[in-house]
Design a protein around this motif. Sequence first.
Motif, short mmCIF file in Angstrom:
data_model
loop_
_atom_site.label_atom_id
_atom_site.label_comp_id
_atom_site.label_asym_id
_atom_site.label_seq_id
_atom_site.Cartn_x
_atom_site.Cartn_y
_atom_site.Cartn_z
N LYS A 161 -4.33 35.38 -15.20
CA LYS A 161 -3.92 36.75 -14.79
C LYS A 161 -5.07 37.23 -13.69
CE LYS A 161 -2.41 39.54 -17.75
NZ LYS A 161 -2.56 40.52 -19.27
N LYS A 162 -6.28 36.99 -13.98
CA LYS A 162 -7.16 37.65 -13.04
C LYS A 162 -7.05 36.63 -11.87
CE LYS A 162 -10.55 38.69 -16.88
NZ LYS A 162 -10.50 40.36 -16.30
N LYS A 166 -6.43 38.67 -8.26
CA LYS A 166 -7.12 38.57 -6.95
C LYS A 166 -6.43 38.10 -5.85
CE LYS A 166 -11.05 38.01 -4.88
NZ LYS A 166 -11.96 39.35 -4.61
N MET A 167 -5.50 37.35 -6.12
CA MET A 167 -4.46 36.71 -5.00
C MET A 167 -3.38 37.91 -4.50
SD MET A 167 -3.13 33.10 -6.67
CE MET A 167 -1.88 32.71 -5.17
N LYS A 168 -3.23 39.03 -5.54
CA LYS A 168 -2.35 39.82 -4.87
C LYS A 168 -2.85 40.88 -4.20
CE LYS A 168 1.24 43.19 -7.19
NZ LYS A 168 1.32 43.58 -8.81
N GLU A 169 -4.48 40.87 -4.12
CA GLU A 169 -4.97 41.73 -3.35
C GLU A 169 -5.18 41.40 -1.49
OE1 GLU A 169 -9.34 41.59 -4.32
OE2 GLU A 169 -8.71 42.29 -6.44
N PHE A 186 -1.14 27.30 -20.27
CA PHE A 186 -0.80 28.60 -19.30
C PHE A 186 0.86 28.84 -19.59
CE2 PHE A 186 -4.25 26.54 -17.13
CZ PHE A 186 -4.99 27.65 -17.02
N SER A 187 1.40 28.05 -20.48
CA SER A 187 2.70 28.11 -20.82
C SER A 187 3.09 29.28 -21.84
CB SER A 187 3.34 26.46 -21.22
OG SER A 187 2.62 26.23 -22.39
N GLY A 188 4.19 29.32 -22.10
CA GLY A 188 5.00 30.39 -22.99
C GLY A 188 5.95 31.39 -22.31
N LYS A 189 7.15 31.44 -22.98
CA LYS A 189 8.12 32.09 -22.02
C LYS A 189 7.96 33.48 -21.81
CE LYS A 189 11.99 29.46 -23.83
NZ LYS A 189 13.24 29.53 -24.76
N ASP A 190 7.17 34.05 -22.77
CA ASP A 190 6.84 35.51 -22.49
C ASP A 190 5.91 35.68 -21.24
OD1 ASP A 190 8.47 36.51 -24.18
OD2 ASP A 190 6.55 36.48 -25.89
N PHE A 191 4.70 34.79 -21.27
CA PHE A 191 3.64 34.65 -20.13
C PHE A 191 4.57 34.36 -18.75
CE2 PHE A 191 0.22 32.60 -17.63
CZ PHE A 191 -0.46 33.84 -17.48
N MET A 192 5.10 33.40 -18.65
CA MET A 192 6.02 33.12 -17.69
C MET A 192 6.71 34.10 -17.18
SD MET A 192 7.18 29.06 -18.31
CE MET A 192 5.84 27.67 -18.44
N ARG A 193 7.39 34.77 -17.66
CA ARG A 193 8.36 36.09 -17.64
C ARG A 193 7.54 37.12 -16.91
NH1 ARG A 193 10.26 37.12 -21.96
NH2 ARG A 193 12.31 35.22 -21.57
N LEU A 194 6.27 37.36 -17.52
CA LEU A 194 5.38 38.32 -16.92
C LEU A 194 4.70 37.91 -15.56
CD1 LEU A 194 3.25 40.81 -17.55
CD2 LEU A 194 1.61 39.14 -18.45
N THR A 198 5.61 40.28 -12.35
CA THR A 198 4.38 41.11 -12.00
C THR A 198 4.07 40.43 -10.81
OG1 THR A 198 3.85 41.56 -14.15
CG2 THR A 198 2.06 42.03 -12.20
N PHE A 199 3.95 39.09 -10.47
CA PHE A 199 3.45 38.51 -9.18
C PHE A 199 4.17 37.74 -8.49
CE2 PHE A 199 0.24 38.80 -12.83
CZ PHE A 199 -0.79 39.66 -12.16
N GLY A 200 5.43 37.57 -8.94
CA GLY A 200 6.37 36.69 -8.06
C GLY A 200 6.16 35.28 -8.34
N PHE A 201 5.59 34.45 -9.03
CA PHE A 201 5.19 33.10 -9.05
C PHE A 201 6.14 32.77 -10.29
CE2 PHE A 201 0.96 34.31 -7.47
CZ PHE A 201 1.21 34.20 -5.95
N ILE A 202 6.69 31.53 -10.08
CA ILE A 202 7.38 30.66 -10.92
C ILE A 202 6.42 29.65 -11.66
CG2 ILE A 202 9.36 28.97 -11.67
CD1 ILE A 202 10.93 30.52 -9.26
N LEU A 203 5.99 29.86 -13.17
CA LEU A 203 5.20 28.80 -13.59
C LEU A 203 5.96 27.69 -14.23
CD1 LEU A 203 2.53 30.84 -15.48
CD2 LEU A 203 2.42 30.09 -12.95
N GLU A 204 5.56 26.46 -13.84
CA GLU A 204 6.40 25.14 -14.41
C GLU A 204 5.28 24.43 -15.23
OE1 GLU A 204 8.78 21.24 -12.72
OE2 GLU A 204 9.08 23.01 -11.79
N ALA A 205 5.30 24.25 -16.50
CA ALA A 205 4.62 23.75 -17.31
C ALA A 205 4.87 22.10 -17.41
CB ALA A 205 4.76 24.00 -18.67
N VAL A 206 3.81 21.35 -17.03
CA VAL A 206 3.97 19.91 -17.09
C VAL A 206 3.34 19.40 -18.40
CG1 VAL A 206 3.40 17.50 -15.90
CG2 VAL A 206 3.88 19.73 -14.45
N LEU A 207 4.03 18.87 -19.12
CA LEU A 207 3.36 18.78 -20.67
C LEU A 207 3.35 17.18 -20.84
CD1 LEU A 207 5.43 21.54 -22.43
CD2 LEU A 207 3.04 21.63 -21.60
N ARG A 208 2.40 16.87 -21.92
CA ARG A 208 2.47 15.73 -22.35
C ARG A 208 3.73 15.12 -23.29
NH1 ARG A 208 -2.46 12.36 -22.95
NH2 ARG A 208 -1.61 11.67 -24.68
N SER A 209 4.30 14.01 -23.32
CA SER A 209 5.21 13.72 -24.06
C SER A 209 4.48 13.22 -25.61
CB SER A 209 5.96 12.51 -23.73
OG SER A 209 6.94 11.80 -24.83
#
Length: 265
Positions: A161-162, A166-169, A186-194, A198-209
């Motif tokens: 978020k920080k 900073k990027m939003k500036e 950095f994953s989690g539906k609530d955080f990704m939605r936030l 708020t910032f207009g970025f799409i987060l895509e989690a790359v997870l280990r199987s």
Amino acid sequence: MSNQKSYPGDMTDAQAELLLSLVPPAKPGGRPRTVDIRMVINAIFYVLCTGCPWAWLPHDYPPKGTVYDYFQKWTKDGTWVKIHDQLRALVRITEGRHPDASAGILDSQTVKVGTMVSQEVGYDGGKQIKGRKRFALVDTFGLLMMVKVMAASVPEREGAKKVFEKMKESPEKYPRLIRIFVDKGFSGKDFMRLVMDTFGFILEAVLRSDKMEGFVVLPKRWVVERTFGWFNYWRRLSKDYEVLPETSEAFIYIGMTRLMLRRLA
């Protein structure tokens, strides 16, 4: 100055010609600039590469006070970041890509701090390290887009978020950035939605199987890990020796500037 370098970290003539074209001119009025800016930058590269204190700079370079003053001035007014960003655009163009990235990879690196460092220091329970975290956003080539240094105790999502704040500036610096690849921290539906709202970025989690065992190179995420590996080229970044996090960030941008210079010239 000829191509013969006094020290291995000094710029070649071609590298100096490119970098000096990006250095801001001296302000009008007052005493004219007499110091050799090329030698000033070479001295800063020397500190970066060797990890030596400013007071231990070889006498071949300008006085340590002069070198440090330029380092501090360009850190505070954003010159290092501007030079770095222009070189990143040039590298991307030479690779046949748009100068502005549309996708990035975000991760953090926890490092120990020097014994004299006390500000913005915390304990990373996962890595069991007392120190600082370097939150780095890179493009798909591993070139740095943003770095933010914080206490190691800062959780991944809070650190992200920080970074985004900073990027939003300076939104004009990221006109095409949409998708950012992250790990599970950095994953989690609530955080990704936030982040999206708020910032207009799409987060895509790359997870280990669950079937993966041991060390596995994961798509996209390996790129930022390689960038963290590049930091090990420079002894000044082997730990965080800087009193202020902003100084640490400046040395990271300078290190990546030197890396890109070597690619371009």
